[in-house]
Design a protein around this motif. Structure first.
Motif, PDB file in Angstrom:
ATOM      1  N   ASN A 161     -21.252 -35.353  -1.574  1.00 27.49           N
ATOM      2  CA  ASN A 161     -21.619 -34.557  -0.404  1.00 27.49           C
ATOM      3  C   ASN A 161     -23.044 -34.834   0.060  1.00 27.49           C
ATOM      4  N   THR A 162     -23.949 -35.065  -0.872  1.00 25.56           N
ATOM      5  CA  THR A 162     -25.325 -35.379  -0.505  1.00 25.56           C
ATOM      6  C   THR A 162     -25.390 -36.705   0.248  1.00 25.56           C
ATOM      7  N   ILE A 163     -24.660 -37.707  -0.228  1.00 21.93           N
ATOM      8  CA  ILE A 163     -24.643 -39.003   0.460  1.00 21.93           C
ATOM      9  C   ILE A 163     -24.046 -38.858   1.856  1.00 21.93           C
ATOM     10  N   LEU A 164     -22.959 -38.113   1.979  1.00 18.22           N
ATOM     11  CA  LEU A 164     -22.346 -37.908   3.295  1.00 18.22           C
ATOM     12  C   LEU A 164     -23.321 -37.197   4.240  1.00 18.22           C
ATOM     13  N   GLY A 184     -28.788 -39.781   9.300  1.00 20.45           N
ATOM     14  CA  GLY A 184     -29.373 -41.079   9.615  1.00 20.45           C
ATOM     15  C   GLY A 184     -30.325 -41.600   8.553  1.00 20.45           C
ATOM     16  N   ARG A 185     -30.238 -41.064   7.331  1.00 16.74           N
ATOM     17  CA  ARG A 185     -31.118 -41.511   6.242  1.00 16.74           C
ATOM     18  C   ARG A 185     -30.437 -42.502   5.300  1.00 16.74           C
ATOM     19  N   PHE A 186     -29.151 -42.739   5.471  1.00 18.09           N
ATOM     20  CA  PHE A 186     -28.349 -43.623   4.624  1.00 18.09           C
ATOM     21  C   PHE A 186     -27.721 -44.670   5.541  1.00 18.09           C
ATOM     22  N   ILE A 187     -27.470 -45.845   5.039  1.00 19.82           N
ATOM     23  CA  ILE A 187     -26.766 -46.852   5.839  1.00 19.82           C
ATOM     24  C   ILE A 187     -25.499 -46.208   6.405  1.00 19.82           C
ATOM     25  N   PRO A 188     -25.189 -46.443   7.661  1.00 20.98           N
ATOM     26  CA  PRO A 188     -24.080 -45.725   8.300  1.00 20.98           C
ATOM     27  C   PRO A 188     -22.690 -46.212   7.889  1.00 20.98           C
ATOM     28  N   TYR A 189     -22.395 -46.054   6.611  1.00 14.80           N
ATOM     29  CA  TYR A 189     -21.049 -46.367   6.131  1.00 14.80           C
ATOM     30  C   TYR A 189     -20.076 -45.330   6.671  1.00 14.80           C
TER      31      TYR A 189
END
Length: 182
Positions: A148-151, A157-162
């Motif tokens: 959930n944190t990664i999602l 917009g802090r993680f690569i937009p997988y």
């Protein structure tokens, strides 16, 4: 065999593959446009702890693609003459300072992307942040994060937009093999 160096300005060659992932016996300098109807191979390694969290890394600010964004545990191009599993082991050692027995593993997943194939290795391990030796030119920081944190980081917009479904699949498949519920 073409020379492979390890610094950022180095000449590194990659093998080219056909649509059916057969090696074509051709190489190209990393970063050069691929010839028509050829593909490259990349790997990603996702390390999970016993709390169902994935080790994630923050890409360095100087990276040309997705600078400063958070990403999966480790990953990169498969160099000329390497197998996917050897590249996964090398990338994990280079980026995180971890020497894990990946060399004889098969990837849990392979995803096709526009100009290549991405082999994904999912490993459960009891490492801690203190076990890591980060490659300063590539990795700015690391931490563990749950699904959930990664999602949420993707949405912010802090993680690569997988794709969110991709992240969910990684967490689902970390302890499973195949596509059936057993």
């Amino acid at each position: 065999m073409p020379r492979k160096l390890t610094d950022n300005n180095a000449m590194e060659y990659i093998d080219l593959y056909g649509a059916d992932r057969q090696p074509l016996g051709q190489t190209i300098l990393r970063g050069q446009p691929l010839p028509p109807d050829t593909y490259r191979l990349v790997v990603h390694v996702c390390l999970f702890n016993t709390q169902d969290e994935m080790l994630i890394q923050q890409r360095h600010t100087h990276k040309s693609i997705f600078p400063d964004l958070w990403d999966l545990s480790a990953g990169g191009q498969v160099s000329h003459g390497e197998t996917s599993s050897v590249a996964a082991m090398r990338e994990t050692a280079e980026e995180l300072g971890l020497h894990l027995p990946i060399a004889d593993m098969r990837p849990k997943l392979t995803i096709h992307f526009e100009d290549g194939f991405d082999d994904i290795y999912l490993l459960s391990t009891d490492i801690t942040i203190n076990d890591l030796r980060l490659q300063q030119e590539e990795v700015h920081a690391v931490r563990f994060a749950d699904e959930n944190t990664i999602l949420q980081m993707i949405q912010e917009g802090r993680f690569i937009p997988y794709h969110e479904a991709y992240i969910r699949l990684l967490f689902t498949m970390r302890t499973k093999t195949g596509s059936f519920i057993r």
